[in-house]
Design an enzyme around this catalytic site. Structure first.
Site, PDB file in Angstrom:
ATOM      1  N   ASP A 102       0.976  -1.208  -0.108  1.00 53.23           N
ATOM      2  CA  ASP A 102      -0.030   0.279  -0.114  1.00 53.23           C
ATOM      3  C   ASP A 102       0.698   1.224  -0.030  1.00 53.23           C
ATOM      4  OD1 ASP A 102       0.856  -0.502   2.573  1.00 53.23           O
ATOM      5  OD2 ASP A 102      -0.951  -0.861   3.522  1.00 53.23           O
ATOM      6  N   GLU A 136      -9.705  -1.715   5.150  1.00 52.33           N
ATOM      7  CA  GLU A 136     -10.358  -1.534   6.196  1.00 52.33           C
ATOM      8  C   GLU A 136     -11.714  -2.543   6.508  1.00 52.33           C
ATOM      9  OE1 GLU A 136      -8.832   0.076   8.037  1.00 52.33           O
ATOM     10  OE2 GLU A 136      -8.374   2.130   7.524  1.00 52.33           O
ATOM     11  N   ASP A 148      -7.590  -3.189  14.215  1.00 54.91           N
ATOM     12  CA  ASP A 148      -8.978  -3.506  13.920  1.00 54.91           C
ATOM     13  C   ASP A 148      -9.037  -4.694  12.893  1.00 54.91           C
ATOM     14  OD1 ASP A 148      -7.905  -2.446  11.683  1.00 54.91           O
ATOM     15  OD2 ASP A 148      -9.482  -0.693  11.424  1.00 54.91           O
ATOM     16  N   HIS A 166      -7.304  -5.028   9.990  1.00 61.84           N
ATOM     17  CA  HIS A 166      -7.091  -5.074   8.649  1.00 61.84           C
ATOM     18  C   HIS A 166      -5.943  -5.298   8.190  1.00 61.84           C
ATOM     19  CE1 HIS A 166      -5.408  -0.583   9.439  1.00 61.84           C
ATOM     20  NE2 HIS A 166      -4.615  -1.336   8.967  1.00 61.84           N
TER      21      HIS A 166
HETATM   22  C1  GLP Z   1      -0.877   0.176   8.397  1.00 65.24           C
HETATM   23  C2  GLP Z   1      -0.420  -0.313   7.027  1.00 65.24           C
HETATM   24  C3  GLP Z   1      -0.641  -1.906   7.234  1.00 65.24           C
HETATM   25  C4  GLP Z   1       0.186  -2.392   8.584  1.00 65.24           C
HETATM   26  C5  GLP Z   1      -0.394  -1.631   9.747  1.00 65.24           C
HETATM   27  C6  GLP Z   1       0.052  -2.055  11.027  1.00 65.24           C
HETATM   28  O1  GLP Z   1      -2.210   0.202   8.377  1.00 65.24           O
HETATM   29  N1  GLP Z   1      -1.282  -0.076   6.028  1.00 65.24           N
HETATM   30  O2  GLP Z   1      -0.080  -2.537   6.176  1.00 65.24           O
HETATM   31  O3  GLP Z   1       0.117  -3.782   8.833  1.00 65.24           O
HETATM   32  O4  GLP Z   1      -0.332  -0.347   9.509  1.00 65.24           O
HETATM   33  O5  GLP Z   1       1.185  -1.192  11.340  1.00 65.24           O
HETATM   34  P1  GLP Z   1       2.192  -1.439  12.625  1.00 65.24           P
HETATM   35  O6  GLP Z   1       2.997  -2.667  12.074  1.00 65.24           O
HETATM   36  O7  GLP Z   1       2.858  -0.130  12.720  1.00 65.24           O
HETATM   37  O8  GLP Z   1       1.280  -1.948  13.705  1.00 65.24           O
END
Ligand code: GLP
Length: 276
Positions: free
Chosen positions: A72, A148, A141, A143
């Site tokens: 992403d 989402e 959440d 995702h």
């Molecule tokens: C963002 C990204 C996800 C990632 C998530 C968790 O939302 N789009 O791809 O997995 O954050 O991030 P973290 O690893 O910092 O908790």
């Protein structure tokens, strides 16, 4: 589905990196046979990237014949903004390894036509022969990428408006100011990740424990998009002890008892090099 439970987030990073190392080396990529790797951003995979860089510097792995596709990218954030996923990937991994920049694919959140950008990304994945291993992380959440709650479980790469929970979770990267977090992102779809031949999801921390419970112990549900991977024939989730807080004791005991089996997944035949 496999669930590997390790003591700490450091162990998760190390295990995941060893798994990627073994998968790439066993695949034995070459000029006519590229290994296609899907990659995430966020805090969780940082330790895995550090380890992969270390393995590369020790000569244990080359990325010369690896193509990458990132999950992403934010819409409208300049590519050189320190919180853009372009910036993150180049600084935390790509500039330290021998990957050919032409083989790196990250969605362009500043493309003139975002829909075309998403279509091209899907086409590029197909042209590369599909993703061999998609590594992902999740939000609290549940995702995956930026899919989402409520996202279609057969979704493809597209523009997505971010949920309030995600804006709040990611505000820590934007001076703790929710208003500075871009409101939209380009993201691979759940269907895009489902098409990969294997999916590895990293989950660490107590704040992700409810999402892990939803992913493992409850049914497939588009409000917790990571749960879709229950229906993928090769899903491996790697978590730390903290992330198991909401799981049943029975579930944790079952998967922990499989440690000897899981260990074999990262140890090369007769090699001590990969010993965890
Ligand atoms: C963002 C990204 C996800 C990632 C998530 C968790 O939302 N789009 O791809 O997995 O954050 O991030 P973290 O690893 O910092 O908790």
């Amino acid at each position: 589905m496999r669930l590997v439970i390790l003591d700490s987030s450091d162990k998760v990073a190390e295990w995941a990196a060893k798994y990627v190392l073994k998968r790439i080396n066993d695949f034995n990529p070459g000029p006519d046979k590229y290994f296609v790797l899907g990659l995430p951003t966020g805090g969780t995979p940082l330790g895995m990237y550090k380890k992969l860089i270390e393995f590369h510097k020790k000569g244990l792995i080359s990325f010369k014949y690896v193509k990458t596709f990132n999950m992403d990218e934010y819409v409208g954030l300049p590519r050189d903004h320190p919180e853009s996923y372009h910036y993150y990937m180049w600084n935390n991994l790509f500039k330290h390894i021998d990957i050919d920049p032409q083989n790196v694919h990250i969605l362009n959140g500043n493309a003139k036509n975002l829909e075309v950008e998403c279509e091209l990304f899907e086409e590029n994945i197909k042209k590369s022969g599909g993703v061999e291993l998609f590594v992902g992380g999740i939000g609290p959440d549940g995702h995956i990428a930026f899919n989402e709650p409520g996202s279609s479980l057969v979704s493809r790469t597209r523009v997505k408006t971010l949920a309030q929970d995600t804006l709040e979770a990611n505000a820590r990267f934007f001076d703790n100011d929710v208003s500075k977090v871009p409101k939209q992102a380009l993201t691979v779809g759940v269907g895009t990740v489902m098409d990969a031949r294997e999916v590895m999801v990293l989950i660490t921390g107590a704040h992700k424990s409810f999402a892990l419970y939803k992913a493992i112990e409850e049914g497939v549900n588009h409000m917790w998009t990571v749960s879709a991977f229950q229906q993928h024939p090769r899903t491996i989730m790697i978590c730390d002890e903290d992330a198991t807080l909401e799981l049943r004791v029975k579930t944790v005991k079952y998967f922990k008892a499989l440690y000897a089996v899981h260990k074999k997944l990262i140890v090369g035949e007769g090699s001590q090099q990969n010993e965890p």
